[in-house]
Scaffold this motif. Structure first.
Motif, short mmCIF file in Angstrom:
data_model
loop_
_atom_site.label_atom_id
_atom_site.label_comp_id
_atom_site.label_asym_id
_atom_site.label_seq_id
_atom_site.Cartn_x
_atom_site.Cartn_y
_atom_site.Cartn_z
N ARG A 2 -11.10 10.15 1.17
CA ARG A 2 -10.32 9.69 0.03
C ARG A 2 -8.83 9.74 0.32
NH1 ARG A 2 -14.68 12.03 -3.13
NH2 ARG A 2 -13.69 14.10 -3.08
N LEU A 3 -8.37 10.75 1.05
CA LEU A 3 -6.96 10.80 1.43
C LEU A 3 -6.59 9.58 2.27
CD1 LEU A 3 -6.46 14.59 2.26
CD2 LEU A 3 -5.22 13.29 0.52
N ARG A 4 -7.46 9.20 3.20
CA ARG A 4 -7.19 8.01 4.02
C ARG A 4 -7.14 6.75 3.14
NH1 ARG A 4 -11.28 10.62 7.56
NH2 ARG A 4 -10.21 11.52 9.36
N ALA A 5 -8.04 6.67 2.17
CA ALA A 5 -8.03 5.52 1.26
C ALA A 5 -6.76 5.48 0.42
CB ALA A 5 -9.26 5.56 0.35
N HIS A 6 -6.31 6.64 -0.02
CA HIS A 6 -5.08 6.70 -0.81
C HIS A 6 -3.86 6.31 0.04
CE1 HIS A 6 -7.56 8.26 -3.81
NE2 HIS A 6 -7.35 9.55 -3.68
N VAL A 7 -3.87 6.70 1.30
CA VAL A 7 -2.77 6.32 2.20
C VAL A 7 -2.71 4.80 2.33
CG1 VAL A 7 -2.05 6.31 4.62
CG2 VAL A 7 -2.64 8.46 3.51
N ALA A 8 -3.87 4.17 2.51
CA ALA A 8 -3.90 2.71 2.62
C ALA A 8 -3.41 2.05 1.32
CB ALA A 8 -5.32 2.24 2.94
N ALA A 9 -3.83 2.60 0.18
CA ALA A 9 -3.39 2.04 -1.10
C ALA A 9 -1.89 2.21 -1.30
CB ALA A 9 -4.16 2.72 -2.24
N ALA A 10 -1.35 3.36 -0.90
CA ALA A 10 0.08 3.60 -1.05
C ALA A 10 0.89 2.65 -0.17
CB ALA A 10 0.41 5.05 -0.71
N ARG A 11 0.43 2.41 1.03
CA ARG A 11 1.13 1.47 1.92
C ARG A 11 1.10 0.06 1.35
NH1 ARG A 11 -1.18 4.18 7.51
NH2 ARG A 11 0.63 5.54 7.90
N ALA A 12 0.00 -0.30 0.70
CA ALA A 12 -0.08 -1.63 0.08
C ALA A 12 0.89 -1.74 -1.09
CB ALA A 12 -1.51 -1.90 -0.38
N LEU A 13 1.04 -0.66 -1.85
CA LEU A 13 1.96 -0.69 -3.00
C LEU A 13 3.40 -0.90 -2.57
CD1 LEU A 13 0.63 2.14 -5.38
CD2 LEU A 13 0.59 -0.33 -5.75
N LEU A 14 3.75 -0.42 -1.39
CA LEU A 14 5.11 -0.58 -0.91
C LEU A 14 5.52 -2.05 -0.80
CD1 LEU A 14 5.38 2.11 1.93
CD2 LEU A 14 6.48 2.18 -0.31
N HIS A 15 4.55 -2.93 -0.61
CA HIS A 15 4.85 -4.35 -0.42
C HIS A 15 4.33 -5.21 -1.57
CE1 HIS A 15 5.94 -3.27 3.68
NE2 HIS A 15 4.80 -2.61 3.77
N MET A 16 3.83 -4.58 -2.61
CA MET A 16 3.29 -5.32 -3.74
C MET A 16 4.43 -5.81 -4.64
SD MET A 16 0.37 -4.08 -6.45
CE MET A 16 -0.79 -3.83 -5.09
N PRO A 17 4.42 -7.07 -5.07
CA PRO A 17 5.48 -7.55 -5.98
C PRO A 17 5.30 -6.97 -7.38
CG PRO A 17 3.80 -9.25 -5.65
CD PRO A 17 3.45 -8.13 -4.71
N GLY A 18 6.42 -6.92 -8.11
CA GLY A 18 6.37 -6.43 -9.49
C GLY A 18 6.49 -4.92 -9.57
N PRO A 19 6.58 -4.41 -10.79
CA PRO A 19 6.69 -2.95 -11.00
C PRO A 19 5.44 -2.22 -10.52
CG PRO A 19 7.33 -4.17 -12.97
CD PRO A 19 6.69 -5.15 -12.06
N VAL A 20 5.63 -1.18 -9.72
CA VAL A 20 4.49 -0.42 -9.17
C VAL A 20 4.64 1.07 -9.44
CG1 VAL A 20 3.99 -2.12 -7.37
CG2 VAL A 20 5.61 -0.27 -6.90
N GLY A 21 5.66 1.47 -10.18
CA GLY A 21 5.92 2.90 -10.38
C GLY A 21 4.76 3.63 -11.03
N ARG A 22 4.15 3.04 -12.06
CA ARG A 22 3.03 3.71 -12.73
C ARG A 22 1.84 3.86 -11.79
NH1 ARG A 22 4.21 3.85 -18.19
NH2 ARG A 22 5.69 2.29 -18.94
N LYS A 23 1.58 2.83 -10.98
CA LYS A 23 0.47 2.92 -10.03
C LYS A 23 0.74 4.00 -8.98
CE LYS A 23 -0.85 -1.94 -10.53
NZ LYS A 23 -0.98 -3.26 -9.86
N PHE A 24 1.99 4.06 -8.52
CA PHE A 24 2.35 5.08 -7.54
C PHE A 24 2.20 6.48 -8.15
CE2 PHE A 24 4.72 2.90 -3.99
CZ PHE A 24 4.11 3.63 -2.98
N ASP A 25 2.58 6.62 -9.41
CA ASP A 25 2.48 7.92 -10.07
C ASP A 25 1.02 8.36 -10.16
OD1 ASP A 25 3.70 10.13 -11.40
OD2 ASP A 25 2.99 9.33 -13.29
N PHE A 26 0.14 7.44 -10.53
CA PHE A 26 -1.30 7.77 -10.59
C PHE A 26 -1.82 8.14 -9.20
CE2 PHE A 26 -5.64 6.22 -9.96
CZ PHE A 26 -6.32 7.02 -10.86
#
Length: 296
Positions: free
Chosen positions: A229-253
């Motif tokens: 799950r940590l590896r999956a979260h790392v992949a998701a966090a890296r994707a959020l870095l390049h995602m358009p639009g507001p991502v702060g709430r997703k990053f917080d979760f």
């Protein structure tokens, strides 16, 4: 693309007989809290301003201040005859009422009368508010562009910090996987020793039943799922870095999920090496969570 909730811009302008100074600044917030400090009497300015700022910022505590001045209208005033007549009539009535009670009032000075509402009026006519509103709104796009550019520049710097922290979490996750693998022989030997002690202290115990209980303990101490799950979260966090639009709430979760897995990893560690890695993970995740509070 990461955008920060921290930004500032200021701009001076002139038009419709007025000079003005815009000031817009923002800090982090849970939602969009827009606070406006505008001069009175410019109809339609506030809703247009709220709409314009809302197209640039979706989160943050944003304050906008507008200061107006009228060059050449330096407090020049002219007499309002009707206002003066009303003030003198009122003064006569007050004096008569005071005399009827035996009171003597000091004679008012001309400067005292001039300060009464309505006695004087501006010599320069008030500006056309429609033209002024149009001029102010026309000056707004460059101000908001500068404000947005600063938030994006702050966001780019923030993204670099977050990227480094995510890389650190990924490295610690792999280190935890190696530490977990290294503890397997020791853990297996500990279980065999535990089985031998149980059988020695309780000769009548069912060996199969005891072995089953010990196997369940081993399963509960396994950290494979947490690492996955940590590896999956790392992949998701890296994707959020390049995602358009507001991502702060997703990053917080996501940061909360990172923290949950790190806590479970520490509780299952069973070795000093794995515990140390888990504590390092929690430290980096806490640092990342602090940075995320500024992400729009």
């Amino acid at each position: 693309m990461i955008v920060s909730m921290t930004g500032f811009a200021a701009r001076q302008g002139a038009g419709a007989g007025c000079d003005w100074v815009w000031d817009i600044r923002s800090v982090n917030g849970k939602g969009l809290d827009l606070r406006l400090r505008l001069p009175d009497g410019i109809e339609g300015l506030e809703p247009a301003l709220r709409e314009a700022v809302g197209r640039v910022a979706s989160r943050g505590n944003v304050s906008v201040t507008l200061r107006l001045s009228r060059p050449g209208a330096a407090e020049v005033a002219q007499l309002n005859p009707a206002g003066l007549e009303a003030a003198l009539t009122l003064l006569e009535r007050i004096t008569a009422a005071a005399n009827a009670r035996g009171l003597e009032l000091a004679a008012p000075r001309a400067t005292d009368l001039a300060t009464l509402r309505g006695v004087t009026e501006p010599a320069t006519p008030a500006p056309d508010t429609g033209a002024l509103r149009a001029a102010l709104l026309a000056d707004l796009p460059p101000l908001l562009a500068e404000f947005d550019a600063m938030r994006r520049a702050e966001g780019a710097a923030l993204a670099r910090v977050l990227a480094g922290q995510i890389d650190r979490i990924a490295a610690l996750t792999e280190a935890a996987a190696l530490a977990a693998e290294a503890r397997r022989p020791e853990a297996a030997e500990a279980l065999r020793a535990a089985l031998a002690r149980v059988m020695e202290s309780a000769p009548g115990a069912d060996p199969a039943r005891v072995a089953q209980e010990l196997a369940m303990i081993a399963v509960k101490s396994d950290v494979t799922e947490e690492l996955d799950r940590l590896r999956a979260h790392v992949a998701a966090a890296r994707a959020l870095l390049h995602m358009p639009g507001p991502v702060g709430r997703k990053f917080d979760f996501l940061a909360q999920e990172f923290g949950r897995e790190a806590n479970t990893l520490c509780s299952k560690a069973g070795s000093a090496a794995l515990t140390a890695i888990g504590l390092d993970l929690k430290h980096v995740i806490d640092q990342m969570r602090e940075q995320i509070q500024n992400v729009e």
